[in-house]
Design a protein around this motif. Structure first.
Motif, PDB file in Angstrom:
ATOM      1  N   ALA A 192     -11.102  13.069  -0.740  1.00 15.42           N
ATOM      2  CA  ALA A 192     -10.272  13.803   0.247  1.00 15.42           C
ATOM      3  C   ALA A 192      -9.699  12.419   1.162  1.00 15.42           C
ATOM      4  CB  ALA A 192     -10.973  14.644   0.867  1.00 15.42           C
ATOM      5  N   VAL A 193     -10.546  11.864   1.585  1.00 17.58           N
ATOM      6  CA  VAL A 193     -10.068  10.725   2.487  1.00 17.58           C
ATOM      7  C   VAL A 193      -9.073   9.890   1.954  1.00 17.58           C
ATOM      8  CG1 VAL A 193     -10.873   8.642   3.867  1.00 17.58           C
ATOM      9  CG2 VAL A 193     -12.262  10.754   3.776  1.00 17.58           C
ATOM     10  N   SER A 194      -8.871   9.565   0.779  1.00 14.54           N
ATOM     11  CA  SER A 194      -7.923   8.741   0.061  1.00 14.54           C
ATOM     12  C   SER A 194      -6.663   9.518   0.009  1.00 14.54           C
ATOM     13  CB  SER A 194      -8.420   8.495  -1.143  1.00 14.54           C
ATOM     14  OG  SER A 194      -8.432   9.463  -2.275  1.00 14.54           O
ATOM     15  N   PHE A 195      -6.887  10.998  -0.207  1.00 10.88           N
ATOM     16  CA  PHE A 195      -5.753  11.546  -0.018  1.00 10.88           C
ATOM     17  C   PHE A 195      -5.017  11.578   1.464  1.00 10.88           C
ATOM     18  CE2 PHE A 195      -7.424  14.763  -3.381  1.00 10.88           C
ATOM     19  CZ  PHE A 195      -7.254  13.878  -4.290  1.00 10.88           C
ATOM     20  N   ALA A 196      -5.771  11.583   2.334  1.00  7.66           N
ATOM     21  CA  ALA A 196      -5.328  11.414   3.694  1.00  7.66           C
ATOM     22  C   ALA A 196      -4.723   9.859   3.973  1.00  7.66           C
ATOM     23  CB  ALA A 196      -6.362  11.655   4.673  1.00  7.66           C
ATOM     24  N   LEU A 197      -5.216   8.918   3.406  1.00  7.87           N
ATOM     25  CA  LEU A 197      -4.930   7.685   3.724  1.00  7.87           C
ATOM     26  C   LEU A 197      -3.523   7.501   3.002  1.00  7.87           C
ATOM     27  CD1 LEU A 197      -8.205   5.708   3.105  1.00  7.87           C
ATOM     28  CD2 LEU A 197      -6.974   6.132   5.389  1.00  7.87           C
ATOM     29  N   ILE A 198      -3.266   7.730   1.606  1.00 11.17           N
ATOM     30  CA  ILE A 198      -2.227   7.579   1.288  1.00 11.17           C
ATOM     31  C   ILE A 198      -0.872   8.536   1.756  1.00 11.17           C
ATOM     32  CG2 ILE A 198      -2.250   9.822  -0.755  1.00 11.17           C
ATOM     33  CD1 ILE A 198      -1.155   5.844  -1.527  1.00 11.17           C
ATOM     34  N   THR A 199      -1.174   9.647   2.381  1.00  8.22           N
ATOM     35  CA  THR A 199      -0.230  10.344   3.161  1.00  8.22           C
ATOM     36  C   THR A 199       0.173   9.527   4.492  1.00  8.22           C
ATOM     37  OG1 THR A 199      -0.969  12.301   2.105  1.00  8.22           O
ATOM     38  CG2 THR A 199       0.332  12.488   4.104  1.00  8.22           C
ATOM     39  N   HIS A 232      11.478   4.712  -0.635  1.00 12.06           N
ATOM     40  CA  HIS A 232      10.147   4.783  -0.327  1.00 12.06           C
ATOM     41  C   HIS A 232       9.498   6.153  -0.271  1.00 12.06           C
ATOM     42  CE1 HIS A 232      10.813   0.346   0.093  1.00 12.06           C
ATOM     43  NE2 HIS A 232       9.370   0.440  -0.265  1.00 12.06           N
ATOM     44  N   ALA A 233      10.500   6.983   0.222  1.00 12.36           N
ATOM     45  CA  ALA A 233      10.087   8.478   0.378  1.00 12.36           C
ATOM     46  C   ALA A 233       9.466   8.832  -0.960  1.00 12.36           C
ATOM     47  CB  ALA A 233      11.091   9.392   0.980  1.00 12.36           C
ATOM     48  N   TYR A 234      10.272   8.416  -2.297  1.00 11.35           N
ATOM     49  CA  TYR A 234      10.156   8.891  -3.445  1.00 11.35           C
ATOM     50  C   TYR A 234       8.984   8.078  -4.009  1.00 11.35           C
ATOM     51  CZ  TYR A 234      14.982  10.787  -3.605  1.00 11.35           C
ATOM     52  OH  TYR A 234      16.097  11.530  -3.409  1.00 11.35           O
ATOM     53  N   THR A 235       8.876   6.659  -3.702  1.00  6.43           N
ATOM     54  CA  THR A 235       7.929   6.008  -4.374  1.00  6.43           C
ATOM     55  C   THR A 235       6.584   5.925  -3.594  1.00  6.43           C
ATOM     56  OG1 THR A 235       8.866   3.898  -3.077  1.00  6.43           O
ATOM     57  CG2 THR A 235       9.674   4.358  -5.329  1.00  6.43           C
ATOM     58  N   ALA A 236       6.529   5.380  -2.352  1.00  7.52           N
ATOM     59  CA  ALA A 236       5.109   5.330  -1.261  1.00  7.52           C
ATOM     60  C   ALA A 236       4.647   6.835  -1.246  1.00  7.52           C
ATOM     61  CB  ALA A 236       5.329   4.560  -0.399  1.00  7.52           C
ATOM     62  N   GLY A 237       5.562   7.554  -0.993  1.00  6.75           N
ATOM     63  CA  GLY A 237       5.547   9.014  -0.925  1.00  6.75           C
ATOM     64  C   GLY A 237       5.075   9.847  -1.964  1.00  6.75           C
ATOM     65  N   ALA A 238       6.089  10.420  -2.667  1.00  6.48           N
ATOM     66  CA  ALA A 238       5.963  11.286  -3.823  1.00  6.48           C
ATOM     67  C   ALA A 238       5.141  10.874  -4.765  1.00  6.48           C
ATOM     68  CB  ALA A 238       7.086  11.472  -4.463  1.00  6.48           C
ATOM     69  N   MET A 239       5.439   9.333  -5.410  1.00  8.26           N
ATOM     70  CA  MET A 239       4.722   9.008  -6.599  1.00  8.26           C
ATOM     71  C   MET A 239       3.314   8.475  -6.152  1.00  8.26           C
ATOM     72  SD  MET A 239       7.926   6.544  -8.191  1.00  8.26           S
ATOM     73  CE  MET A 239       9.639   7.324  -8.374  1.00  8.26           C
ATOM     74  N   GLY A 240       3.093   8.052  -5.044  1.00 10.32           N
ATOM     75  CA  GLY A 240       1.722   7.569  -4.543  1.00 10.32           C
ATOM     76  C   GLY A 240       0.930   8.738  -4.635  1.00 10.32           C
ATOM     77  N   THR A 241       1.305   9.842  -3.763  1.00  8.66           N
ATOM     78  CA  THR A 241       0.594  11.083  -3.474  1.00  8.66           C
ATOM     79  C   THR A 241       0.297  11.724  -4.726  1.00  8.66           C
ATOM     80  OG1 THR A 241       1.394  11.095  -1.307  1.00  8.66           O
ATOM     81  CG2 THR A 241       0.244  12.994  -2.030  1.00  8.66           C
ATOM     82  N   SER A 265       3.015  -3.550   6.535  1.00  9.58           N
ATOM     83  CA  SER A 265       1.617  -4.049   6.583  1.00  9.58           C
ATOM     84  C   SER A 265       0.588  -3.281   6.470  1.00  9.58           C
ATOM     85  CB  SER A 265       1.314  -5.555   7.299  1.00  9.58           C
ATOM     86  OG  SER A 265       2.208  -6.415   7.164  1.00  9.58           O
ATOM     87  N   THR A 266       0.522  -2.364   7.472  1.00 12.36           N
ATOM     88  CA  THR A 266      -0.468  -1.332   7.609  1.00 12.36           C
ATOM     89  C   THR A 266      -0.362  -0.313   6.677  1.00 12.36           C
ATOM     90  OG1 THR A 266      -0.159  -1.764  10.224  1.00 12.36           O
ATOM     91  CG2 THR A 266      -1.354   0.483   9.243  1.00 12.36           C
ATOM     92  N   SER A 267       1.039  -0.080   6.329  1.00 13.91           N
ATOM     93  CA  SER A 267       1.193   1.015   5.266  1.00 13.91           C
ATOM     94  C   SER A 267       0.499   0.372   3.835  1.00 13.91           C
ATOM     95  CB  SER A 267       2.625   1.163   4.841  1.00 13.91           C
ATOM     96  OG  SER A 267       2.773   2.237   3.809  1.00 13.91           O
ATOM     97  N   GLY A 268       0.751  -0.723   3.630  1.00 12.73           N
ATOM     98  CA  GLY A 268       0.232  -1.420   2.303  1.00 12.73           C
ATOM     99  C   GLY A 268      -1.099  -1.471   2.453  1.00 12.73           C
ATOM    100  N   LEU A 269      -1.777  -1.557   3.352  1.00 12.18           N
ATOM    101  CA  LEU A 269      -3.356  -1.857   3.730  1.00 12.18           C
ATOM    102  C   LEU A 269      -3.780  -0.305   3.273  1.00 12.18           C
ATOM    103  CD1 LEU A 269      -4.027  -4.231   6.528  1.00 12.18           C
ATOM    104  CD2 LEU A 269      -4.055  -4.647   4.247  1.00 12.18           C
ATOM    105  N   LEU A 270      -3.315   0.809   3.872  1.00  7.82           N
ATOM    106  CA  LEU A 270      -3.647   1.980   3.557  1.00  7.82           C
ATOM    107  C   LEU A 270      -3.476   2.495   2.115  1.00  7.82           C
ATOM    108  CD1 LEU A 270      -2.114   3.945   7.074  1.00  7.82           C
ATOM    109  CD2 LEU A 270      -4.768   3.481   6.424  1.00  7.82           C
ATOM    110  N   TRP A 271      -2.576   2.126   1.393  1.00  4.26           N
ATOM    111  CA  TRP A 271      -2.366   2.120   0.175  1.00  4.26           C
ATOM    112  C   TRP A 271      -3.257   1.766  -0.471  1.00  4.26           C
ATOM    113  CZ3 TRP A 271       1.686   4.352  -3.351  1.00  4.26           C
ATOM    114  CH2 TRP A 271       1.474   3.771  -4.659  1.00  4.26           C
ATOM    115  N   ILE A 272      -3.725   0.378  -0.150  1.00  3.80           N
ATOM    116  CA  ILE A 272      -4.765  -0.212  -0.958  1.00  3.80           C
ATOM    117  C   ILE A 272      -6.319   0.279  -0.741  1.00  3.80           C
ATOM    118  CG2 ILE A 272      -6.267  -2.446  -0.806  1.00  3.80           C
ATOM    119  CD1 ILE A 272      -3.684  -3.903  -0.314  1.00  3.80           C
ATOM    120  N   ALA A 273      -6.552   0.824   0.162  1.00  7.14           N
ATOM    121  CA  ALA A 273      -7.616   1.673   0.759  1.00  7.14           C
ATOM    122  C   ALA A 273      -7.821   2.774  -0.089  1.00  7.14           C
ATOM    123  CB  ALA A 273      -7.675   1.902   2.039  1.00  7.14           C
ATOM    124  N   ALA A 274      -6.695   3.737  -0.096  1.00 10.70           N
ATOM    125  CA  ALA A 274      -6.733   4.946  -0.835  1.00 10.70           C
ATOM    126  C   ALA A 274      -7.063   4.709  -2.284  1.00 10.70           C
ATOM    127  CB  ALA A 274      -5.391   5.656  -0.954  1.00 10.70           C
TER     128      ALA A 274
END
Length: 397
Positions: A337-344, A303-312, A366-375
Motif C-alpha cells: 500500500a505504501v508503494s501505491f502511495a509512492l507511485i502516486t 507523463h500523466a499517461y506514463t508516470a501517472g496512469a501506466m505506472g499506477t 529526480s525526486t519523482s524518479g526516486l519515488l518510482w524506484i522505491a515503489a
C-alpha cells in the motif's frame, strides 16, 4: 469481462515448486518490476552524465521507448497471456515457450548496453517480441471465436508498427520516431481504457458488493475519443481539433470514472490504486487539450499517461493479479500500500510539480524518479518469491 478464477479452466499438469514459467504473468511481472527500478535508475544516471548507451541511440528516445515497449510491454504481455487463457479456456505459452518469450524480452533490454552489438541485430531482437505475443494470444482467441477480445491482437499489432517506426529512425532509414512513440503511448492508453472498463468496476463491485453505473454511450465514446485524440496528436498536435477531441475525451472518461465511484474503496488499497490510475488518464486528456493550445508543455500530458496512469495501473494490476493467481488472499500488506502511495506521489511531482515550481524542474524529475524506484523496488522485493514459487493452495498455474 474480469479475470475469472483459474480453477474454472482445464487444469494444467502439476507444477514444480519453482513455477516461474508456469503462466505468463509470472516471469513478465517479475521482469517488469525489476526493470522498472533499473530503467529509471539508468535514466537518472544518464541525466546526470554518468552513463551512456553502447548503441548510437538518442537517450531521450531510448528512455521513452523502454518505458513503453520494455516496462509496459512486459506488463501487457504477462497480463494478456494470463487473461486470454482464462477468457478462452485454451492454453497460452508456458514452460519452455514462455521462457523463450521472456528471454526475447530480456535480451532486448540488455543489448543497448553491450559494446559491439550491431544496431540491426538489436532492432531485430526488439521487434520480434510483439509479433510473437500477438500470435500467442490471437490463436486461442480465434479458436474460441471470441470476437469481443479480437481487439487485443490488433492493438499488439499497432504496437509492433509503432516500434518499427522508432527502429527505422534509429537505423537511419526514416524520421518516424515522432510518430511511433505517441502511437505506442495511445495504444497503451487504449488498452488501459478497454481493460480498465472491464476490471476496475468489476473488481470494485465484486469486493464491495456495490453496483457501478455504466452508460452505453459513454462506453462507446471512451475508446472512440481516445482514438480521435490519437489522430489529432499524430497529425495535428497543435490545433483546435486536437484540443477539442482531447477535452471531449477528458469529459467522457471523467463521467465514466465517476460512475464507478464509491467511498467504500478508499479502505481497500487494491481498489483505490486502480481508480487513481484511471484518474491519471482523465488528467492526461485534459493536459493534452491544454498542450494543443500551446498553454503547457506536451511532456506533462505524456507523463500523466506514463508516470501517472501506466505506472499506477500496472503496479496495482500486477499486485492484484499476482495474489489472485497464486492462490493468495487479496490483501497486499502495508508495504505494498505504501508503494501505491509512492507511485502516486512521484507522478504528481513529475506532472503537476513543474506547473507550480518550474525553477525546480530538475529536482522534481529526480525526486519523482526516486519515488518510482522505491515503489517498484517494494513490489519486486515482496512479489519475487510469490511469482517464482508454486501456488500456495497446491493448484497448478
Amino acid at each position: 469481462m474480469a479475470l475469472i478464477s483459474i480453477d474454472e479452466l482445464k487444469p494444467l499438469p502439476p507444477q514444480p515448486r519453482f513455477a516461474l514459467f508456469a503462466l505468463g504473468f509470472r516471469p513478465f511481472f517479475l521482469g517488469a518490476g525489476v526493470f522498472a527500478v533499473l530503467l529509471v535508475g539508468l535514466w537518472l544516471a544518464m541525466l546526470g552524465g554518468h552513463l551512456s548507451l553502447a548503441l548510437p541511440l538518442s537517450s531521450i528516445q531510448w528512455h521513452a521507448h523502454e518505458m513503453l515497449f520494455g516496462f509496459v510491454g512486459a506488463v501487457v504481455g504477462g497480463f494478456l497471456l494470463t487473461a486470454v487463457r482464462n477468457w478462452t479456456g485454451l492454453e497460452t505459452p508456458s514452460g519452455i515457450p514462455l521462457a523463450a518469450l521472456f528471454l526475447l524480452w530480456l535480451s532486448a533490454r540488455i543489448l543497448p548496453f553491450v559494446p559491439g552489438v550491431p544496431l540491426p541485430v538489436y532492432s531485430l531482437v526488439d521487434l520480434a517480441l510483439f509479433p510473437a505475443l500477438t500470435l500467442a494470444i490471437a490463436r486461442p482467441i480465434l479458436r474460441a471465436k471470441q470476437l469481443r477480445n479480437a481487439a487485443f491482437p490488433v492493438m499488439l499489432g499497432m504496437l509492433t508498427l509503432a516500434n518499427l517506426l522508432v527502429h527505422l529512425q534509429w537505423l537511419g532509414l526514416t524520421d518516424t520516431a515522432s510518430l511511433g512513440l505517441p502511437l505506442a503511448t495511445y495504444m497503451i492508453v487504449l488498452m488501459m481504457v478497454v481493460m480498465g472498463g472491464r476490471v476496475i468496476p468489476g473488481f470494485t463491485d465484486g469486493k464491495l458488493r456495490t453496483q457501478a453505473k455504466r452508460w452505453k454511450a459513454i462506453e462507446w465514446l471512451a475508446p472512440a475519443t481516445t482514438l480521435a485524440t490519437l489522430a489529432g496528436v499524430l497529425f495535428m498536435p497543435l490545433s483546435y481539433f486536437t484540443a477539442l477531441v482531447a477535452a471531449l475525451a477528458c469529459i467522457v472518461h471523467a463521467v465514466r470514472l465517476t460512475g464507478w465511484y464509491t467511498s467504500k474503496y478508499w479502505s481497500v488499497p487494491l481498489l483505490w490504486v486502480l481508480h487513481l490510475g484511471y484518474a491519471w488518464i482523465v488528467l492526461g486528456f485534459l493536459l493534452t487539450a491544454l498542450s494543443a493550445m500551446e498553454w503547457i508543455s506536451p511532456a506533462l500530458a505524456v507523463h500523466a499517461y506514463t508516470a501517472g496512469a501506466m505506472g499506477t495501473l500496472t503496479l496495482g494490476m500486477m499486485a492484484r493479479v499476482s495474489l489472485g493467481h497464486t492462490g493468495r488472499m487479496l490483501e497486499p500488506g502495508t508495504l505494498v500500500a505504501v508503494s501505491f502511495a509512492l507511485i502516486t506521489l512521484g507522478a504528481a511531482l513529475r506532472v503537476l510539480g513543474p506547473l507550480a515550481f518550474a525553477d525546480a524542474y530538475s529536482s522534481l524529475v529526480s525526486t519523482s524518479g526516486l519515488l518510482w524506484i522505491a515503489a517498484f523496488a517494494i513490489f519486486a522485493g515482496i512479489y519475487a518469491p510469490i511469482l517464482m514459487q508454486s501456488r500456495v493452495d497446491g493448484k497448478p498455474g
